[in-house]
Design a protein around this motif. Structure first.
Motif, PDB file in Angstrom:
ATOM      1  N   THR A  74       0.819  -1.205   0.000  1.00 56.45           N
ATOM      2  CA  THR A  74       0.000   0.000   0.000  1.00 56.45           C
ATOM      3  C   THR A  74       0.856   1.260   0.000  1.00 56.45           C
ATOM      4  N   THR A  75       2.099   1.132   0.428  1.00 61.12           N
ATOM      5  CA  THR A  75       2.923   2.342   0.442  1.00 61.12           C
ATOM      6  C   THR A  75       3.780   2.488  -0.800  1.00 61.12           C
ATOM      7  N   SER A  76       3.995   1.373  -1.520  1.00 58.99           N
ATOM      8  CA  SER A  76       4.872   1.499  -2.678  1.00 58.99           C
ATOM      9  C   SER A  76       4.132   2.002  -3.907  1.00 58.99           C
ATOM     10  N   GLY A  77       2.820   2.192  -3.779  1.00 62.65           N
ATOM     11  CA  GLY A  77       2.052   2.613  -4.936  1.00 62.65           C
ATOM     12  C   GLY A  77       2.385   4.014  -5.392  1.00 62.65           C
ATOM     13  N   SER A  78       3.080   4.765  -4.542  1.00 64.01           N
ATOM     14  CA  SER A  78       3.352   6.142  -4.916  1.00 64.01           C
ATOM     15  C   SER A  78       4.492   6.234  -5.921  1.00 64.01           C
ATOM     16  N   GLU A  79       5.347   5.206  -6.012  1.00 71.73           N
ATOM     17  CA  GLU A  79       6.431   5.261  -6.976  1.00 71.73           C
ATOM     18  C   GLU A  79       5.921   4.806  -8.333  1.00 71.73           C
ATOM     19  N   LEU A  80       6.492   5.413  -9.380  1.00 73.68           N
ATOM     20  CA  LEU A  80       6.082   5.017 -10.714  1.00 73.68           C
ATOM     21  C   LEU A  80       6.833   3.760 -11.117  1.00 73.68           C
ATOM     22  N   ALA A  81       6.115   2.708 -11.357  1.00 73.16           N
ATOM     23  CA  ALA A  81       6.753   1.469 -11.805  1.00 73.16           C
ATOM     24  C   ALA A  81       6.081   1.034 -13.089  1.00 73.16           C
ATOM     25  N   THR A  82       6.896   0.643 -14.058  1.00 76.25           N
ATOM     26  CA  THR A  82       6.348   0.144 -15.318  1.00 76.25           C
ATOM     27  C   THR A  82       6.748  -1.308 -15.455  1.00 76.25           C
ATOM     28  N   ILE A  83       5.808  -2.121 -15.883  1.00 76.48           N
ATOM     29  CA  ILE A  83       6.096  -3.534 -16.082  1.00 76.48           C
ATOM     30  C   ILE A  83       6.134  -3.821 -17.567  1.00 76.48           C
ATOM     31  N   ILE A  84       7.254  -4.372 -18.003  1.00 83.31           N
ATOM     32  CA  ILE A  84       7.404  -4.733 -19.413  1.00 83.31           C
ATOM     33  C   ILE A  84       7.402  -6.244 -19.506  1.00 83.31           C
ATOM     34  N   SER A  85       6.485  -6.771 -20.276  1.00 80.33           N
ATOM     35  CA  SER A  85       6.383  -8.214 -20.420  1.00 80.33           C
ATOM     36  C   SER A  85       6.768  -8.593 -21.847  1.00 80.33           C
ATOM     37  N   LEU A  86       7.688  -9.550 -21.961  1.00 86.55           N
ATOM     38  CA  LEU A  86       8.104 -10.025 -23.279  1.00 86.55           C
ATOM     39  C   LEU A  86       7.676 -11.467 -23.464  1.00 86.55           C
ATOM     40  N   ASP A  87       7.141 -11.780 -24.629  1.00 87.58           N
ATOM     41  CA  ASP A  87       6.786 -13.166 -24.943  1.00 87.58           C
ATOM     42  C   ASP A  87       7.307 -13.531 -26.319  1.00 87.58           C
ATOM     43  N   VAL A  88       7.976 -14.661 -26.378  1.00 82.86           N
ATOM     44  CA  VAL A  88       8.354 -15.203 -27.666  1.00 82.86           C
ATOM     45  C   VAL A  88       7.718 -16.576 -27.682  1.00 82.86           C
ATOM     46  N   ASN A  89       8.489 -17.545 -27.191  1.00 80.50           N
ATOM     47  CA  ASN A  89       7.861 -18.650 -26.524  1.00 80.50           C
ATOM     48  C   ASN A  89       8.096 -18.457 -25.048  1.00 80.50           C
ATOM     49  N   PRO A  90       9.357 -18.259 -24.662  1.00 83.24           N
ATOM     50  CA  PRO A  90       9.600 -17.950 -23.261  1.00 83.24           C
ATOM     51  C   PRO A  90       8.956 -16.617 -22.904  1.00 83.24           C
ATOM     52  N   GLY A  91       8.542 -16.508 -21.651  1.00 80.65           N
ATOM     53  CA  GLY A  91       7.938 -15.257 -21.224  1.00 80.65           C
ATOM     54  C   GLY A  91       8.700 -14.694 -20.037  1.00 80.65           C
ATOM     55  N   VAL A  92       9.091 -13.436 -20.128  1.00 78.68           N
ATOM     56  CA  VAL A  92       9.755 -12.777 -19.009  1.00 78.68           C
ATOM     57  C   VAL A  92       9.124 -11.420 -18.762  1.00 78.68           C
ATOM     58  N   GLU A  93       9.258 -10.979 -17.512  1.00 80.49           N
ATOM     59  CA  GLU A  93       8.648  -9.722 -17.117  1.00 80.49           C
ATOM     60  C   GLU A  93       9.692  -8.882 -16.410  1.00 80.49           C
ATOM     61  N   LEU A  94       9.827  -7.617 -16.815  1.00 79.91           N
ATOM     62  CA  LEU A  94      10.799  -6.725 -16.198  1.00 79.91           C
ATOM     63  C   LEU A  94      10.059  -5.547 -15.592  1.00 79.91           C
ATOM     64  N   THR A  95      10.416  -5.212 -14.357  1.00 77.53           N
ATOM     65  CA  THR A  95       9.842  -4.022 -13.749  1.00 77.53           C
ATOM     66  C   THR A  95      10.905  -2.942 -13.741  1.00 77.53           C
ATOM     67  N   ILE A  96      10.540  -1.744 -14.205  1.00 71.37           N
ATOM     68  CA  ILE A  96      11.517  -0.650 -14.202  1.00 71.37           C
ATOM     69  C   ILE A  96      10.967   0.553 -13.439  1.00 71.37           C
ATOM     70  N   ASN A  97      11.877   1.382 -12.943  1.00 73.72           N
ATOM     71  CA  ASN A  97      11.469   2.581 -12.202  1.00 73.72           C
ATOM     72  C   ASN A  97      11.511   3.799 -13.118  1.00 73.72           C
ATOM     73  N   GLU A  98      11.346   4.984 -12.513  1.00 72.88           N
ATOM     74  CA  GLU A  98      11.292   6.206 -13.333  1.00 72.88           C
ATOM     75  C   GLU A  98      12.583   6.460 -14.084  1.00 72.88           C
ATOM     76  N   LYS A  99      13.678   5.925 -13.545  1.00 74.75           N
ATOM     77  CA  LYS A  99      14.973   6.156 -14.212  1.00 74.75           C
ATOM     78  C   LYS A  99      15.266   5.083 -15.254  1.00 74.75           C
ATOM     79  N   ASP A 100      14.240   4.297 -15.602  1.00 75.21           N
ATOM     80  CA  ASP A 100      14.407   3.227 -16.594  1.00 75.21           C
ATOM     81  C   ASP A 100      15.406   2.174 -16.142  1.00 75.21           C
ATOM     82  N   GLU A 101      15.511   2.001 -14.846  1.00 73.28           N
ATOM     83  CA  GLU A 101      16.383   0.942 -14.340  1.00 73.28           C
ATOM     84  C   GLU A 101      15.538  -0.259 -13.942  1.00 73.28           C
ATOM     85  N   ILE A 102      16.108  -1.430 -14.184  1.00 68.51           N
ATOM     86  CA  ILE A 102      15.378  -2.662 -13.855  1.00 68.51           C
ATOM     87  C   ILE A 102      15.404  -2.871 -12.333  1.00 68.51           C
TER      88      ILE A 102
END
Lengths: 493, 200
Positions: A74-102
């Protein structure tokens, strides 16, 4: 999508809240007066004390962890987080912050786990992280010039940020693949939290992004259910998407999907022509498009060319294997000599979908023993109206006999020695066996058994699907019905 | 740490949080009942009665039977509290019990009346109640225009907050069927509401 339904659901909820009576007193009276309503003791189980202790400690630990997680989330909702999901056959998910860091990585299927193994991406810039992942995907053979599609799904609380990331990721993947000698074909979409999609993704063990894409494709395409499309690779999905005239909502295409694995449409046509000994010049009303065929009972299907034409007063339909030209399915119907049907119109984008057509057919009294018994085709009539033709093999049941199983339920329960108190008998009572001190012996697994019963029930038993009462059970429904593909109305023949 | 706690307590609760705290209360009530604390019955009732009543009503379609089902369900939950294994889904367990009583009532009732009579009886009963007018609208449309399964699915999702997956387990349907029927039912309701609004 879930948000739009909230208004209706909230109204419904408050209506029910206002009409639900309060009969607590009556219940308390029953409980106090009725001797048989005392709280039943479970039969004594031999369970070592240390097990109870371990369970208690574990439970406490889980509760603490849950508590901590709730506070943290409930407290971490204030930070901007983006989730990038990649699918080919394998599927991976990366979460990045405002500075585009994983800040976090996660696999969304088992192939994805093997890709992430040995990689430490936390703290790295997204571009660097994508380089590493894409290189590994190419090295492992998941992406090549024959299968060059990648699905990118971006989920961010902020719309402009999502679009920016979508473009960034698309460009980066294109560049990295180009460096590897592969021309990329990227499908990208912006996704939002959706309960329905999450449940589908969990059920089919795929990423939310892929589930959303399949769901959108099923809606646009109208020929397939989600379940049928669930075994397609991203490349195959990409090929099908290529065939549709307009893209689903928020889905973008970049680059050309590779069809090098497939024979050409001319070759597919030739295969069909040879089957009926026809020349190309002798046929009329040719239509040809890529489709996906999954035969009943098989775990996966294959890409096919759906080839149709009229030859010698017969309308032929073929499913030609897209990889080898093999005739996988063939259908023919005689046509009226005088009035040949007009050329096929493009499929509408707003059909009710195959899933709903099945549902409507079931409500009309079609009760096949399994989904596989449905034979549903999306067809077009002479006036350009699209409909679903629903057929059931004649030996499958219509308005099936659900009633007969109930009597056997009771006998099964009665002969069972165990007192199953989590599972009431069909008549609503909880009947313990005649032997109250029934000995269960050494069952340390007793609790697990109860869990299973509670979780899944015994599907053959009292968990019967409630019988459809919309259909009139007094007369047999026909084995074939036609449903308007846009409105869902049943068309009288 | 304290300020964090204060932050969480003062934030408005999302639907998810409301459901989670309700489930916690239910589990605790059931385990207190299992330990012989009869007073826990009140807590149990308070947190589950609307779910049980609405679900029962969606099956039996008349308020008299729905009340009886609700009564029988809570008595049964009280009786069998000890056999419930805490798994975080107390409501699903309670509703399973409710479902069986509801089906039993349906079977007994079907011997005497047809479906139209059921609906009429319900309409008569609710007209007698104090609250009428606009507020009643969604419920009425719900009952009239939906199929059996659609009605149950919508009720379980809207009132009890069950996920589609849990609904699929409770009604013994495939997930895809639940999703499809749910979508169709919501569409129907929305259309009916719009039509009624334009008629007025």
């Amino acid at each position: 999508m879930s948000n739009k339904n909230n208004d209706i659901e909230n109204r419904l909820k408050s209506e029910f809240e206002s009409i639900t009576p309060n009969n607590l007193d009556r219940i308390k009276a029953t409980v106090d007066s009725d001797a048989s309503a005392k709280i039943l003791e479970l039969p004594k189980k031999k369970r070592p004390i240390y097990k109870k202790f371990v369970c208690a400690v574990a439970a406490m630990f889980v509760l603490c962890a849950l508590g901590a997680a709730t506070i943290l989330s409930t407290t971490s909702g204030s930070e901007l987080a983006t989730i990038i999901s990649l699918d080919v056959n394998p599927g991976v998910e990366l979460t990045i912050n405002e500075k585009d860091e994983i800040t976090d990585t996660r696999a969304t299927n088992s192939d994805g786990e093997s890709i992430l193994k040995g990689l430490s991406l936390d703290g790295k810039d997204i571009n660097e992280g994508l380089d590493i992942i894409i290189d590994k995907l190419v090295d492992s053979g998941y992406i090549s010039s024959d299968a060059n599609s990648v699905l990118v799904s971006v989920n961010s609380s902020e719309q402009t940020s999502a679009k920016k990331i979508e473009n960034l990721v698309t460009e980066k993947i294109t560049a990295t693949l180009s460096k590897n000698g592969v021309e990329a074909s990227i499908i990208s979409q912006i996704v939002e939290k959706d309960e329905e999609i999450e449940e589908l993704a969990e059920e089919y063990k795929m990423s939310d992004g892929k589930a959303r894409l399949i769901n959108e494709l099923a809606k646009k395409d109208g020929r397939h259910t989600f379940d049928e499309l669930s075994t397609l690779t991203v490349n195959e999905l990409s090929v099908l998407l290529n065939e549709t005239k307009t893209m689903p909502n928020d889905v973008k295409k970049h680059g050309k999907v590779s069809k090098k694995d497939y024979i050409s449409s001319d070759e597919a046509l030739q295969s069909a022509l040879s089957y009926v000994n026809a020349q190309k010049s002798e046929i009329k009303n040719l239509s040809l498009e890529l489709d996906y065929l999954k035969k009943h009972g098989e775990n996966s299907g294959s890409m096919v060319y759906d080839v149709r034409f009229i030859f010698n007063d017969t309308e032929y339909r073929f499913d030609v294997g897209a990889k080898n030209g093999e005739i996988l399915k063939e259908k023919s119907d005689r046509v009226d000599e005088d009035t040949p049907p007009p050329p096929k119109k493009p499929r509408p984008q707003n059909t009710i979908g195959k899933e709903m057509a099945m549902d409507i057919a079931q409500n009309a009294g079609f009760n096949p023993s399994s989904d596989a018994d449905f034979d549903i085709e999306l067809e077009c009539d002479d006036d350009g109206n699209w409909y679903y033709d629903v057929e059931i093999p004649s030996d499958a049941s219509v308005n099936g006999d659900n009633a007969s199983t109930e009597s056997t339920d009771e006998t099964n329960c009665e002969t069972n020695c165990e007192t199953d108190l989590t599972r009431p008998y069909p008549d609503g009572s909880f009947r313990p066996s005649d032997k109250d001190d029934c000995n269960h012996g050494d069952d340390d697994d007793d609790d697990d058994d109860d869990d299973d019963r509670y979780e899944q029930g015994d599907r053959d038993d009292y968990h019967k699907p409630l019988p459809p009462s919309d259909g009139d059970s007094s007369h047999r429904s026909p084995e074939k019905i036609r449903i308007d593909a846009i409105s869902g109305n049943i068309i009288k023949r | 740490m304290l300020s964090l706690l204060c932050l969480t307590l003062s934030e408005p609760k999302t639907a998810k949080e409301i459901i989670a705290s309700r489930d916690e209360l239910l589990e605790s009530a059931i385990s207190r009942l299992a330990n012989g604390d009869k007073d826990a019955l009140g807590d149990l009732y308070e947190n589950a009665r609307v779910s049980v009543y609405s679900f029962a009503l969606s099956i039996v379609k008349n308020t008299q039977d729905a009340e009886d089902v609700m009564h029988d369900t809570f008595v049964a939950v009280y009786k069998h509290a000890k056999s419930y294994t805490p798994k975080g889904k107390p409501l699903a367990w309670i509703l399973t019990i409710a479902k069986n009583f509801a089906l039993k009532a349906l079977r007994q009732r079907s011997r005497f009346s047809s479906e139209e009579e059921d609906w009429e009886r319900y309409n008569d009963q609710t007209n007698d109640e104090a609250e009428q007018g606009e507020k009643r609208l969604v419920l009425m449309e719900l009952l009239k225009t939906l199929s059996e399964q659609e009605r149950q699915i919508i009720t379980l999702h809207a009132v009890s907050g069950l996920k589609h997956r849990q609904i699929a387990e409770l009604l013994d349907l495939p997930l895809s069927t639940v999703l499809s029927k749910y979508n169709r039912a919501i569409k129907k309701l929305r259309n009916e509401l719009q039509e009624d609004a334009s008629d007025v």
